[in-house]
Design a protein around this motif. Structure first.
Motif, PDB file in Angstrom:
ATOM      1  N   MET A 132       0.994  -1.151   0.081  1.00 36.11           N
ATOM      2  CA  MET A 132       0.153   0.498  -0.148  1.00 36.11           C
ATOM      3  C   MET A 132       0.291   1.352  -0.173  1.00 36.11           C
ATOM      4  O   MET A 132       1.771   1.386   0.633  1.00 36.11           O
ATOM      5  N   SER A 133       0.779   2.030  -0.867  1.00 37.72           N
ATOM      6  CA  SER A 133       1.507   3.283  -0.818  1.00 37.72           C
ATOM      7  C   SER A 133       0.889   4.373   0.102  1.00 37.72           C
ATOM      8  O   SER A 133      -0.405   5.079  -0.277  1.00 37.72           O
ATOM      9  N   ASP A 134       1.478   5.445   0.778  1.00 45.87           N
ATOM     10  CA  ASP A 134       1.177   7.065   1.391  1.00 45.87           C
ATOM     11  C   ASP A 134       0.736   7.567   0.392  1.00 45.87           C
ATOM     12  O   ASP A 134       1.590   7.864  -0.808  1.00 45.87           O
ATOM     13  N   LEU A 135       0.062   8.116   0.227  1.00 50.30           N
ATOM     14  CA  LEU A 135      -0.425   9.992  -0.561  1.00 50.30           C
ATOM     15  C   LEU A 135      -0.232  10.755   0.205  1.00 50.30           C
ATOM     16  O   LEU A 135      -1.072  10.552   1.298  1.00 50.30           O
ATOM     17  N   PHE A 136       0.724  11.715   0.058  1.00 51.88           N
ATOM     18  CA  PHE A 136       0.474  13.245   0.578  1.00 51.88           C
ATOM     19  C   PHE A 136       0.550  14.057  -0.031  1.00 51.88           C
ATOM     20  O   PHE A 136       0.167  13.772  -1.397  1.00 51.88           O
ATOM     21  N   GLU A 137      -0.343  14.979   0.299  1.00 51.45           N
ATOM     22  CA  GLU A 137      -0.810  16.147   0.000  1.00 51.45           C
ATOM     23  C   GLU A 137      -0.006  17.497   0.096  1.00 51.45           C
ATOM     24  O   GLU A 137      -0.502  17.228   1.534  1.00 51.45           O
ATOM     25  N   ILE A 138       0.159  17.796  -1.016  1.00 46.34           N
ATOM     26  CA  ILE A 138       0.786  19.282  -0.021  1.00 46.34           C
ATOM     27  C   ILE A 138      -0.264  20.511  -0.643  1.00 46.34           C
ATOM     28  O   ILE A 138      -0.990  20.648  -1.389  1.00 46.34           O
ATOM     29  N   THR A 139      -0.231  21.244   0.408  1.00 46.79           N
ATOM     30  CA  THR A 139      -0.397  22.515   0.611  1.00 46.79           C
ATOM     31  C   THR A 139      -0.548  23.645  -0.087  1.00 46.79           C
ATOM     32  O   THR A 139       0.811  23.840   0.592  1.00 46.79           O
ATOM     33  N   TYR A 140      -0.854  24.103  -0.756  1.00 44.50           N
ATOM     34  CA  TYR A 140       0.622  25.365  -0.820  1.00 44.50           C
ATOM     35  C   TYR A 140      -1.062  26.441  -0.734  1.00 44.50           C
ATOM     36  O   TYR A 140      -1.695  26.579  -0.391  1.00 44.50           O
ATOM     37  N   ILE A 141      -0.080  27.692  -0.463  1.00 43.60           N
ATOM     38  CA  ILE A 141      -0.002  28.784   0.445  1.00 43.60           C
ATOM     39  C   ILE A 141      -1.123  30.054  -0.542  1.00 43.60           C
ATOM     40  O   ILE A 141      -0.473  30.673  -1.880  1.00 43.60           O
ATOM     41  N   ASN A 142      -1.944  30.271  -0.430  1.00 40.84           N
ATOM     42  CA  ASN A 142      -2.349  31.258  -1.562  1.00 40.84           C
ATOM     43  C   ASN A 142      -1.716  32.520  -1.380  1.00 40.84           C
ATOM     44  O   ASN A 142      -1.950  33.299  -0.511  1.00 40.84           O
ATOM     45  N   PRO A 143      -0.765  33.302  -2.611  1.00 42.81           N
ATOM     46  CA  PRO A 143      -0.628  34.496  -1.931  1.00 42.81           C
ATOM     47  C   PRO A 143      -1.464  35.457  -1.608  1.00 42.81           C
ATOM     48  O   PRO A 143      -0.679  36.977  -1.356  1.00 42.81           O
ATOM     49  N   GLY A 144      -2.577  35.474  -2.390  1.00 43.71           N
ATOM     50  CA  GLY A 144      -3.427  36.518  -2.204  1.00 43.71           C
ATOM     51  C   GLY A 144      -4.121  36.447  -1.264  1.00 43.71           C
ATOM     52  O   GLY A 144      -4.303  37.419  -1.226  1.00 43.71           O
ATOM     53  N   VAL A 145      -4.286  35.734  -0.028  1.00 37.32           N
ATOM     54  CA  VAL A 145      -4.180  36.328   0.896  1.00 37.32           C
ATOM     55  C   VAL A 145      -4.073  35.717   2.471  1.00 37.32           C
ATOM     56  O   VAL A 145      -4.400  35.612   3.596  1.00 37.32           O
ATOM     57  N   THR A 146      -2.542  36.070   1.270  1.00 38.00           N
ATOM     58  CA  THR A 146      -1.561  35.701   2.715  1.00 38.00           C
ATOM     59  C   THR A 146      -0.562  36.676   3.052  1.00 38.00           C
ATOM     60  O   THR A 146       0.048  38.062   2.127  1.00 38.00           O
ATOM     61  N   SER A 147      -0.252  37.164   4.134  1.00 39.03           N
ATOM     62  CA  SER A 147       0.807  38.354   3.831  1.00 39.03           C
ATOM     63  C   SER A 147       1.372  37.810   5.255  1.00 39.03           C
ATOM     64  O   SER A 147       1.605  37.282   6.311  1.00 39.03           O
ATOM     65  N   PHE A 148       3.285  38.395   5.578  1.00 38.58           N
ATOM     66  CA  PHE A 148       3.776  37.730   6.610  1.00 38.58           C
ATOM     67  C   PHE A 148       4.631  38.836   6.994  1.00 38.58           C
ATOM     68  O   PHE A 148       5.179  39.606   6.606  1.00 38.58           O
ATOM     69  N   THR A 149       4.568  39.417   8.019  1.00 43.39           N
ATOM     70  CA  THR A 149       5.326  40.039   8.919  1.00 43.39           C
ATOM     71  C   THR A 149       5.714  40.249  10.200  1.00 43.39           C
ATOM     72  O   THR A 149       5.768  38.998  10.616  1.00 43.39           O
ATOM     73  N   ARG A 150       6.203  40.936  11.046  1.00 41.69           N
ATOM     74  CA  ARG A 150       6.797  40.428  12.290  1.00 41.69           C
ATOM     75  C   ARG A 150       6.215  41.211  13.199  1.00 41.69           C
ATOM     76  O   ARG A 150       5.709  42.101  12.934  1.00 41.69           O
ATOM     77  N   SER A 151       5.887  40.198  13.941  1.00 39.20           N
ATOM     78  CA  SER A 151       5.685  40.280  16.177  1.00 39.20           C
ATOM     79  C   SER A 151       5.923  41.371  16.577  1.00 39.20           C
ATOM     80  O   SER A 151       6.912  41.452  16.079  1.00 39.20           O
ATOM     81  N   ALA A 152       5.426  41.867  17.418  1.00 41.14           N
ATOM     82  CA  ALA A 152       5.754  43.574  18.238  1.00 41.14           C
ATOM     83  C   ALA A 152       7.538  42.787  19.318  1.00 41.14           C
ATOM     84  O   ALA A 152       7.646  43.635  19.434  1.00 41.14           O
ATOM     85  N   GLY A 153       7.200  41.744  18.727  1.00 38.93           N
ATOM     86  CA  GLY A 153       8.554  40.713  19.905  1.00 38.93           C
ATOM     87  C   GLY A 153       9.367  40.295  18.899  1.00 38.93           C
ATOM     88  O   GLY A 153      10.078  40.015  19.454  1.00 38.93           O
ATOM     89  N   GLY A 154       8.781  40.762  17.698  1.00 43.30           N
ATOM     90  CA  GLY A 154      10.102  40.415  16.890  1.00 43.30           C
ATOM     91  C   GLY A 154       9.905  38.768  15.947  1.00 43.30           C
ATOM     92  O   GLY A 154      10.837  38.755  15.349  1.00 43.30           O
ATOM     93  N   MET A 155       8.922  38.253  15.989  1.00 43.31           N
ATOM     94  CA  MET A 155       8.903  36.944  15.716  1.00 43.31           C
ATOM     95  C   MET A 155       8.468  36.486  13.569  1.00 43.31           C
ATOM     96  O   MET A 155       7.317  37.833  14.132  1.00 43.31           O
ATOM     97  N   LEU A 156       8.790  36.314  13.462  1.00 48.64           N
ATOM     98  CA  LEU A 156       7.933  36.082  12.035  1.00 48.64           C
ATOM     99  C   LEU A 156       6.593  35.402  12.698  1.00 48.64           C
ATOM    100  O   LEU A 156       6.412  34.528  12.697  1.00 48.64           O
ATOM    101  N   GLN A 157       5.551  36.356  11.217  1.00 50.30           N
ATOM    102  CA  GLN A 157       3.578  35.751  11.702  1.00 50.30           C
ATOM    103  C   GLN A 157       3.211  35.892  10.331  1.00 50.30           C
ATOM    104  O   GLN A 157       4.065  36.035   9.320  1.00 50.30           O
ATOM    105  N   MET A 158       2.492  34.403  10.192  1.00 51.67           N
ATOM    106  CA  MET A 158       1.543  34.965   8.561  1.00 51.67           C
ATOM    107  C   MET A 158       0.343  34.913   9.328  1.00 51.67           C
ATOM    108  O   MET A 158      -0.313  34.149  10.222  1.00 51.67           O
ATOM    109  N   GLU A 159      -0.556  35.772   8.323  1.00 55.64           N
ATOM    110  CA  GLU A 159      -2.198  35.570   8.458  1.00 55.64           C
ATOM    111  C   GLU A 159      -2.767  35.381   6.764  1.00 55.64           C
ATOM    112  O   GLU A 159      -2.252  35.936   6.100  1.00 55.64           O
ATOM    113  N   THR A 160      -3.016  33.843   6.781  1.00 55.29           N
ATOM    114  CA  THR A 160      -3.626  33.989   5.772  1.00 55.29           C
ATOM    115  C   THR A 160      -5.408  33.565   5.860  1.00 55.29           C
ATOM    116  O   THR A 160      -5.623  33.108   7.153  1.00 55.29           O
TER     117      THR A 160
END
Length: 165
Positions: free
Chosen positions: A1-29
């Protein structure tokens, strides 16, 4: 039996990356906020800004960014800065010496981040060619450096390198 892996692609149109007040990278999507994320390259040498894997602080993959160019300017800048922090590879500017001793090779190099000594048992297992005239050198302890273009090295450095390549 083979394992199937589904890749989830992030939609760039509804996604943003910023730094939190503490300097951590965060993502909103799509209205969801993921705090404290990490970015991992799936093809670090051949496609450093494509197919980037986004992970939570709990080490769970959120998805893949196909190409950083698809993101807005602020997000792209945040990811480039994060990748530079995560993937620090000193660039060799000069080879001081390459010496062979019984069972051990020693490289003394100058890099854009200072002098570096690399120790290797089997030199050919530790030098990886990446394209034309580009090398990644990794020593026994996992220290790495890069020669971005062997032809751009000074004559004495190229002579030292010709001993082993």
């Amino acid at each position: 039996m083979s394992d199937l892996f589904e890749i989830t692609y992030i939609n760039p149109g509804v996604t943003s990356f910023t730094r939190s007040a503490g300097g951590m990278l965060q993502m909103e999507t799509s209205g969801d906020l993921f705090a404290e994320i990490t970015i991992r390259r799936t093809y670090p040498m051949s496609r450093p800004y494509e197919y980037l894997s986004v992970w939570t602080k709990d080490d769970k993959e959120i998805g893949i960014i196909r190409n950083i160019k698809e993101l807005d300017d602020e997000s792209r800048e945040a990811l480039v800065a994060e990748l530079k922090l995560r993937y620090v590879i000193p660039a060799v500017t000069q080879i001081i010496s390459i010496k062979a001793e019984p069972g051990l090779w020693t490289f003394q190099v100058k890099t854009d981040r200072g002098d570096l000594q690399l120790l290797m048992r089997n030199i050919h297992e530790h030098i990886q060619s990446i394209g034309v005239n580009r090398l990644i050198i990794t020593d026994m302890e996992g220290k790495r450096c890069e020669i971005k273009d062997t032809e751009s090295l000074d004559a004495a450095s190229r002579k030292q390198l010709s001993k082993v390549i």
